[in-house]
Design a protein around this motif. Structure first.
Motif, PDB file in Angstrom:
ATOM      1  N   ALA A 267      96.946   6.569  81.869  1.00  0.00           N
ATOM      2  CA  ALA A 267      95.559   6.091  81.906  1.00  0.00           C
ATOM      3  C   ALA A 267      94.633   6.880  80.995  1.00  0.00           C
ATOM      4  CB  ALA A 267      95.026   6.158  83.336  1.00  0.00           C
ATOM      5  N   PHE A 268      95.141   7.949  80.436  1.00  0.00           N
ATOM      6  CA  PHE A 268      94.273   8.785  79.589  1.00  0.00           C
ATOM      7  C   PHE A 268      95.035   9.059  78.300  1.00  0.00           C
ATOM      8  CE2 PHE A 268      92.422  12.939  78.359  1.00  0.00           C
ATOM      9  CZ  PHE A 268      91.090  12.570  78.303  1.00  0.00           C
ATOM     10  N   SER A 269      94.638   8.412  77.256  1.00  0.00           N
ATOM     11  CA  SER A 269      95.448   8.436  76.036  1.00  0.00           C
ATOM     12  C   SER A 269      95.075   9.561  75.089  1.00  0.00           C
ATOM     13  CB  SER A 269      95.304   7.096  75.306  1.00  0.00           C
ATOM     14  OG  SER A 269      93.940   6.902  74.959  1.00  0.00           O
ATOM     15  N   LYS A 270      93.917  10.157  75.322  1.00  0.00           N
ATOM     16  CA  LYS A 270      93.439  11.128  74.339  1.00  0.00           C
ATOM     17  C   LYS A 270      94.330  12.371  74.256  1.00  0.00           C
ATOM     18  CE  LYS A 270      89.720   8.853  73.228  1.00  0.00           C
ATOM     19  NZ  LYS A 270      89.553   8.297  71.885  1.00  0.00           N
ATOM     20  N   ASP A 271      95.042  12.688  75.342  1.00  0.00           N
ATOM     21  CA  ASP A 271      95.894  13.882  75.304  1.00  0.00           C
ATOM     22  C   ASP A 271      97.359  13.523  75.059  1.00  0.00           C
ATOM     23  OD1 ASP A 271      96.474  12.646  77.644  1.00  0.00           O
ATOM     24  OD2 ASP A 271      96.164  14.379  78.945  1.00  0.00           O
ATOM     25  N   ASP A 272      97.613  12.305  74.672  1.00  0.00           N
ATOM     26  CA  ASP A 272      98.994  11.893  74.431  1.00  0.00           C
ATOM     27  C   ASP A 272      99.453  12.206  73.018  1.00  0.00           C
ATOM     28  OD1 ASP A 272      98.992  10.981  76.970  1.00  0.00           O
ATOM     29  OD2 ASP A 272      98.731   8.864  76.458  1.00  0.00           O
ATOM     30  N   LEU A 273      98.518  12.547  72.176  1.00  0.00           N
ATOM     31  CA  LEU A 273      98.851  12.847  70.784  1.00  0.00           C
ATOM     32  C   LEU A 273      98.284  14.199  70.396  1.00  0.00           C
ATOM     33  CD1 LEU A 273      98.122   9.576  68.782  1.00  0.00           C
ATOM     34  CD2 LEU A 273     100.332  10.622  69.146  1.00  0.00           C
ATOM     35  N   ALA A 274      99.031  14.909  69.605  1.00  0.00           N
ATOM     36  CA  ALA A 274      98.515  16.168  69.060  1.00  0.00           C
ATOM     37  C   ALA A 274      99.157  16.372  67.688  1.00  0.00           C
ATOM     38  CB  ALA A 274      98.844  17.337  69.988  1.00  0.00           C
ATOM     39  N   TYR A 275      98.479  17.143  66.899  1.00  0.00           N
ATOM     40  CA  TYR A 275      98.951  17.357  65.529  1.00  0.00           C
ATOM     41  C   TYR A 275      99.082  18.847  65.270  1.00  0.00           C
ATOM     42  CZ  TYR A 275      97.507  12.526  65.102  1.00  0.00           C
ATOM     43  OH  TYR A 275      97.367  11.188  65.299  1.00  0.00           O
ATOM     44  N   MET A 276     100.036  19.191  64.422  1.00  0.00           N
ATOM     45  CA  MET A 276     100.141  20.570  63.949  1.00  0.00           C
ATOM     46  C   MET A 276     100.586  20.531  62.497  1.00  0.00           C
ATOM     47  SD  MET A 276     103.529  21.834  65.964  1.00  0.00           S
ATOM     48  CE  MET A 276     105.014  20.875  66.046  1.00  0.00           C
ATOM     49  N   VAL A 277     100.451  21.647  61.864  1.00  0.00           N
ATOM     50  CA  VAL A 277     100.785  21.706  60.441  1.00  0.00           C
ATOM     51  C   VAL A 277     101.843  22.786  60.232  1.00  0.00           C
ATOM     52  CG1 VAL A 277      99.883  22.046  58.123  1.00  0.00           C
ATOM     53  CG2 VAL A 277      98.462  20.942  59.854  1.00  0.00           C
ATOM     54  N   LYS A 278     102.970  22.366  59.701  1.00  0.00           N
ATOM     55  CA  LYS A 278     104.030  23.347  59.412  1.00  0.00           C
ATOM     56  C   LYS A 278     103.617  24.147  58.177  1.00  0.00           C
ATOM     57  CE  LYS A 278     108.869  23.775  58.134  1.00  0.00           C
ATOM     58  NZ  LYS A 278     110.081  23.092  57.655  1.00  0.00           N
ATOM     59  N   PRO A 279     103.610  25.493  58.318  1.00  0.00           N
ATOM     60  CA  PRO A 279     103.134  26.314  57.188  1.00  0.00           C
ATOM     61  C   PRO A 279     104.121  26.305  56.026  1.00  0.00           C
ATOM     62  CG  PRO A 279     103.954  27.700  58.934  1.00  0.00           C
ATOM     63  CD  PRO A 279     104.012  26.307  59.463  1.00  0.00           C
ATOM     64  N   LEU A 280     103.620  26.724  54.899  1.00  0.00           N
ATOM     65  CA  LEU A 280     104.466  26.786  53.704  1.00  0.00           C
ATOM     66  C   LEU A 280     105.572  27.820  53.908  1.00  0.00           C
ATOM     67  CD1 LEU A 280     101.670  26.734  50.985  1.00  0.00           C
ATOM     68  CD2 LEU A 280     103.180  24.847  51.666  1.00  0.00           C
ATOM     69  N   SER A 281     106.748  27.470  53.482  1.00  0.00           N
ATOM     70  CA  SER A 281     107.903  28.366  53.650  1.00  0.00           C
ATOM     71  C   SER A 281     107.957  29.364  52.497  1.00  0.00           C
ATOM     72  CB  SER A 281     109.194  27.545  53.681  1.00  0.00           C
ATOM     73  OG  SER A 281     109.106  26.536  54.636  1.00  0.00           O
ATOM     74  N   SER A 282     107.459  30.579  52.723  1.00  0.00           N
ATOM     75  CA  SER A 282     107.545  31.635  51.696  1.00  0.00           C
ATOM     76  C   SER A 282     107.558  32.998  52.395  1.00  0.00           C
ATOM     77  CB  SER A 282     106.363  31.556  50.734  1.00  0.00           C
ATOM     78  OG  SER A 282     105.168  31.741  51.442  1.00  0.00           O
ATOM     79  N   LYS A 283     108.215  33.940  51.811  1.00  0.00           N
ATOM     80  CA  LYS A 283     108.314  35.274  52.417  1.00  0.00           C
ATOM     81  C   LYS A 283     107.047  36.070  52.129  1.00  0.00           C
ATOM     82  CE  LYS A 283     113.275  35.909  52.780  1.00  0.00           C
ATOM     83  NZ  LYS A 283     114.378  36.850  52.588  1.00  0.00           N
ATOM     84  N   SER A 284     106.645  36.849  53.137  1.00  0.00           N
ATOM     85  CA  SER A 284     105.457  37.679  52.975  1.00  0.00           C
ATOM     86  C   SER A 284     105.890  39.106  52.636  1.00  0.00           C
ATOM     87  CB  SER A 284     104.653  37.700  54.275  1.00  0.00           C
ATOM     88  OG  SER A 284     104.360  36.400  54.652  1.00  0.00           O
ATOM     89  N   LYS A 285     105.080  39.719  51.801  1.00  0.00           N
ATOM     90  CA  LYS A 285     105.412  41.081  51.363  1.00  0.00           C
ATOM     91  C   LYS A 285     104.650  42.072  52.237  1.00  0.00           C
ATOM     92  CE  LYS A 285     105.919  43.724  47.135  1.00  0.00           C
ATOM     93  NZ  LYS A 285     105.675  43.758  45.668  1.00  0.00           N
TER      94      LYS A 285
ATOM     95  N   SER B 276     109.149  46.670  52.472  1.00  0.00           N
ATOM     96  CA  SER B 276     109.384  47.878  51.671  1.00  0.00           C
ATOM     97  C   SER B 276     108.719  49.069  52.363  1.00  0.00           C
ATOM     98  CB  SER B 276     108.820  47.708  50.252  1.00  0.00           C
ATOM     99  OG  SER B 276     107.428  47.477  50.310  1.00  0.00           O
ATOM    100  N   VAL B 277     109.335  50.240  52.212  1.00  0.00           N
ATOM    101  CA  VAL B 277     108.835  51.462  52.842  1.00  0.00           C
ATOM    102  C   VAL B 277     108.469  52.456  51.733  1.00  0.00           C
ATOM    103  CG1 VAL B 277     109.346  53.316  54.476  1.00  0.00           C
ATOM    104  CG2 VAL B 277     110.406  51.084  54.773  1.00  0.00           C
ATOM    105  N   ILE B 278     107.282  53.007  51.889  1.00  0.00           N
ATOM    106  CA  ILE B 278     106.889  54.045  50.915  1.00  0.00           C
ATOM    107  C   ILE B 278     106.382  55.270  51.690  1.00  0.00           C
ATOM    108  CG2 ILE B 278     106.319  52.435  49.040  1.00  0.00           C
ATOM    109  CD1 ILE B 278     103.356  52.822  49.785  1.00  0.00           C
ATOM    110  N   GLU B 279     106.489  56.406  51.018  1.00  0.00           N
ATOM    111  CA  GLU B 279     105.964  57.647  51.590  1.00  0.00           C
ATOM    112  C   GLU B 279     104.449  57.624  51.475  1.00  0.00           C
ATOM    113  OE1 GLU B 279     107.591  60.259  52.974  1.00  0.00           O
ATOM    114  OE2 GLU B 279     109.530  59.195  52.800  1.00  0.00           O
ATOM    115  N   THR B 280     103.834  58.422  52.277  1.00  0.00           N
ATOM    116  CA  THR B 280     102.364  58.455  52.244  1.00  0.00           C
ATOM    117  C   THR B 280     101.837  58.899  50.894  1.00  0.00           C
ATOM    118  OG1 THR B 280     102.470  60.686  53.182  1.00  0.00           O
ATOM    119  CG2 THR B 280     102.128  58.876  54.707  1.00  0.00           C
TER     120      THR B 280
END
Lengths: 590, 308
Positions: free
Chosen positions: A289-307, A331-335
């Motif tokens: 009886a309530f259709s407004k919550d029957d649909l939802a959308y999401m966005v799949k993020p771009l597939s790329s590695k973060s540094k 990556s690991v660096i010294e201070t």
């Protein structure tokens, strides 16, 4: 009556027109007869005997005038005033236009339509001199000026259901008037005393999406983004539900669920096979009886590695956790090797405070030796807010030996965990995002907790997420983009304003908005994922009353729908037209 | 069919598009034959007069002798037997004058065919049969007075003249039967049969005129003509009725009840004429112009007044 002067003018004009029409009636034709002897004799007898003959023309004009006056009066919408109505009762009618009012009833109308009908009946059936103030729980009407019933009816027609969530009983002026609240009782609205509440509630079946989130998959537990769909059964019965996900590339997923009343199930969606971009999630159930919550959308993020660059003198916990993240180029660096100009997406400072802070987001594990304290359990501190950094992070077994005093807390800092005296986790969004952890990993069992890699993944997700919101609710949406054009899912252009380098628009209903600025394009889902909407039967007015038919007043009396005078006048006019037709053809009138 | 005119010239009656065309003449012949069958023996031509005379062929009755009378007709045989002087009387054999009055007022020129044409056809038929029956036929056209008349004619050879007279008649003026009858009968006329063919729409009524005929001891046969539309007029809601004779205008608002009243009045008018005629032992016939004229003439014959 809408406008007595106008109606009077209309009636007078009608009478004048009738008089002129009778006046300009063409003369009768001349017919030659062999002899008028018999006619003359007959007319002499008739003139002596028939009064009706003398009154025929008058009768005809009279009927025409009555018809004209009745129709003119009916056009003004007059009412019958009974003895009860003869008392002038001003009223303030508050309309509940929260989202659940869009729930369909068994009759096929929404609760909102029932509510409007009930309000309309109150207005129409009231004394013509009474004044009305129409208000709503979503603040669509801001005026506090009482009007005639006809103006109030116009205002009533302008109201619509709001899904923006911020529903509250309007602030009322001190007005000596009957106070009526028409609602389904689902939204948690505090109603003042001495209010007549009219229920338009009717039990309904509903299954909806109450939560939809997406994970970038940076954690060790998943290599690809995943969606989390929470489906809730707001019905009073067990429901069979089909959850469907569709996206670009023609990929579809369907999953069947069985939900008990008032229960929720979270379904995990593997988005690996979907292309980057918008995804549509739907739930399907019988007699929803309530259709407004029957649909939802999401966005799949771009597939790329973060540094991600870790600046540390050596921290096995952090290195291990970061190494396990498949979508992170770590990556690991010294201070000593720290250079703020290095190209990286995120810096993680382990007990190191650089003299020149980087321009990219930072996660800082502070030096805990600055302040010693007895071992504290996490139970002493509370988690504040529902920040993305803490999403899915359970800290029930966490123990901390040492905490550090926060180096910097400004008004823009958000304490995510702890309190103002001992902040344990701080998030800041200034010119960049930063998260500060107020205890060292060595001084706690946090790295040993399962929540640790989730916290790291959440933090990196949050820091890397676009300024553009991944999801928005209904209402005002601000996009940190100048002069963007916005289209809804149907391709309709959405009106937007530009203010201070931001584009602002109103998401009035669940939708997937496409934002364009130049060649850039991204999507913003506006979902109605809210328990308060899905649980359409959680009404405090759940008395089983048939919606829209019973008015519960203070005295418990029921007011029935009254016939309108205008319809009576129109009916009489039609009868008179029929009478005129009959009398004319019977030559009784002219 | 050929008729001989007074100049002994044979005139063909084969005329088309006239009131009395060949078709009409054939009908007259037929009517004449029918009339013979209806009243056998009438073709001897003479009608018995009510008047009893002392001379004649056919014995009628006895009556007592009055002193001074001619004794030639005393029945002496009866005197010897009864010792009473009785005179033998005989029926006078005389031809019957027929006065055919045709209303030629303007009101007769109404309808299609007009009442006037219809009246002339009836008159022609009556003339034809009367002349064939050796009656003396007078034709009088009247309106506000005697308009035109054809004095007494007798014999078959007068048919042509009477038809010519009828064809030459026209309608005009108003109706006054009183003046017409007075004008005609003021000069001495023999008693006879007066046939009045009219719509009887006389502003002064018919009673005085009929009283006058009774005064002159005339026998009357009234043929009352009307047009169907006169009884059932199709009129708009409101109308100005113009009188064709008088030119007067009457404003009338037509209603169903008014129409009912009008029809009642119309019928009452006809009925009053009929009642008057019957009261005086006169003949009356009422007909619409849609009735075939030969049917009407036969109806007249059946009433037995015209043919004796």
């Amino acid at each position: 009556m809408a406008n007595p002067a106008l109606v009077t003018g209309l009636a007078v004009a009608s009478l004048l027109i009738i008089a002129i029409l009778y006046w300009i009636k063409p003369p009768p034709p001349t017919v030659v007869v062999s002899s008028s002897i018999l006619w003359a004799r007959l007319m002499r007898e008739r003139k002596r005997s028939s009064l009706l003959d003398k009154l025929r023309r008058l009768l005809s004009i009279l009927i025409a005038c009555i018809i004209a006056v009745f129709i003119a009066t009916a056009s003004g919408g007059p009412e019958l005033i009974s003895s009860e109505e003869s008392e002038i009762k001003d009223a303030t009618i508050v309309m509940d236009n929260s989202g659940t009012m869009a729930t369909l009833t068994r009759g096929g109308f929404t609760r909102w339509e029932h509510a409007v009908e009930v309000a309309r009946e109150i207005l129409v059936g009231s004394h013509p001199s009474a004044e009305f103030l129409i208000l709503d729980t979503s603040g669509q009407i801001v005026s506090r000026v009482a009007n005639t019933k006809w103006k109030a009816l116009e205002e009533l027609e302008k109201l619509s259901i709001s899904f923006e969530g911020n529903v509250q009983y309007p602030v009322l002026t001190d007005r000596d008037a009957r106070l009526v609240f028409i609602s389904d009782g689902v939204s948690p609205i505090a109603v003042p005393t001495m209010t007549e509440t009219i229920s338009v509630f009717e039990p309904a079946e509903n299954v909806g999406i109450t939560s939809l989130t997406i994970s970038s998959g940076l954690s060790e537990f998943a290599s690809a983004p995943r969606g989390f769909v929470q489906v809730t059964n707001g019905s009073l019965n067990v429901k069979e539900v089909v959850v469907g996900v569709s996206g670009l590339g023609g990929k579809n997923i369907r999953e069947s669920l069985t939900l008990k009343p008032d229960s929720s199930v979270t379904s995990v969606i593997d988005l690996e096979e979907f292309q980057d971009g918008p995804l549509r999630v739907s739930v399907t159930s019988v007699r929803d009886a309530f259709s407004k919550d029957d649909l939802a959308y999401m966005v799949k993020p771009l597939s790329s590695k973060s540094k991600v660059t870790l600046v540390t003198s050596g921290n096995v916990y952090l290195e291990s956790a970061l190494e396990a993240m498949s979508n992170v180029e770590f990556s690991v660096i010294e201070t000593e090797s720290y250079d703020p100009m290095d190209l990286t997406d995120i810096y993680i400072f382990d007990r190191f405070k650089p003299e020149i802070p980087p321009s990219v987001p930072t996660l800082e594990f502070l030096i805990a030796e600055q302040f010693s304290q007895d071992i504290v359990s996490v139970g002493s501190y509370r988690s504040l807010g529902d920040h993305p950094v803490l999403r899915g992070v359970t800290l029930s077994d966490l123990r901390i030996e040492k905490v550090s005093s926060p180096p910097f807390i400004t008004g823009d800092s958000e304490i995510l965990w702890g309190d103002i005296e001992t902040p344990l986790l701080i998030a800041q969004v200034l010119d960049k995002k930063s998260v500060q952890v107020g205890f060292s990993l060595e001084g706690s069992n946090f790295p040993l907790q399962p929540a640790f890699p989730i916290f790291l993944a959440n933090t990196i997700d949050w820091m890397l997420e676009s300024d553009v919101p991944a999801f928005v609710k209904q209402g005002r949406v601000v996009i940190p983009t100048d002069n963007a054009s916005i289209l809804d899912l149907d391709g309709n252009s959405v009106e937007a304003n530009v203010l201070d380098g931001h584009t602002i628009f109103h998401a009035i209903a669940p939708n997937l908005y496409s934002i364009r600025q130049g060649s850039d394009r991204f999507w913003i889902p506006a979902n109605l994922t809210n328990y308060n909407y899905t649980l359409v039967n959680k009404s405090r007015l759940n008395s089983g009353a048939l919606s829209g038919m019973v008015i519960k007043g203070d005295d418990g009396s029921n007011e029935l729908i009254k016939p309108n005078l205008w319809s009576l006048l129109v009916s009489i006019s039609l009868l008179l037209v029929a009478l005129e037709w009959f009398t004319y053809h019977r030559r009784i009138t002219v | 069919m050929k008729f001989q005119n007074p100049k002994n010239e044979h005139l063909s009656m084969e005329r088309a598009n006239t009131l009395f065309d060949d078709e009409f003449l054939k009908k007259l012949e037929y009517l004449n034959l029918i009339s013979k069958q209806m009243v056998p023996g009438h073709l001897h031509g003479e009608h018995r007069s009510k008047k009893k005379t002392n001379s004649g062929i056919e014995f009628s009755d006895y009556r007592e002798y009055v002193s001074g009378e001619d004794t030639r007709n005393v029945d002496w045989r009866t005197f010897l037997r009864l010792d009473k002087l009785l005179l033998r009387t005989f029926e006078e054999e005389a031809d019957l004058p027929i006065y055919i009055f045709i209303d030629s007022s303007a009101s007769m020129d109404y309808g299609n065919p007009s009442k006037f044409d219809y009246a002339r056809k009836i008159a022609a038929a009556m003339c034809y049969v009367g002349l064939m029956n050796q009656d003396r036929v007078n034709l009088i056209g009247f309106n506000s007075g005697v308009d035109k008349q054809l004095s007494a004619r007798r014999g078959k050879n007068q048919v042509w003249n009477t038809f010519q007279f009828l064809e030459a008649m026209t309608t005009r003026g108003s109706t006054s039967m009183v003046r017409s009858f007075k004008g005609f009968f003021s000069s001495r006329r023999r008693r006879g049969l007066v046939v009045v063919i009219s719509d009887f729409l006389d502003p002064s009524g018919f009673e005085r005129a009929f009283d006058m005929l009774r005064h002159y001891r005339q026998d009357l046969f009234a043929v009352h003509l009307y047009e169907t539309e006169e009884r059932e007029p199709k009129l708009p809601d409101e109308v100005l009725l113009k009188d064709s004779e008088l030119g007067t205008i009457e404003r009338v608002k037509i209603t169903p009840s008014l129409m009912d009243s009008y029809r009642e009045l119309f019928d009452a008018h006809s009925k009053s004429i009929e009642v008057y005629c019957k009261k005086n032992g006169w003949g009356y016939i009422n007909t619409s112009t849609v009735t075939p004229f030969e049917d009407l003439v036969l109806q007249v014959f059946r009433q037995g007044r015209f043919l004796k």
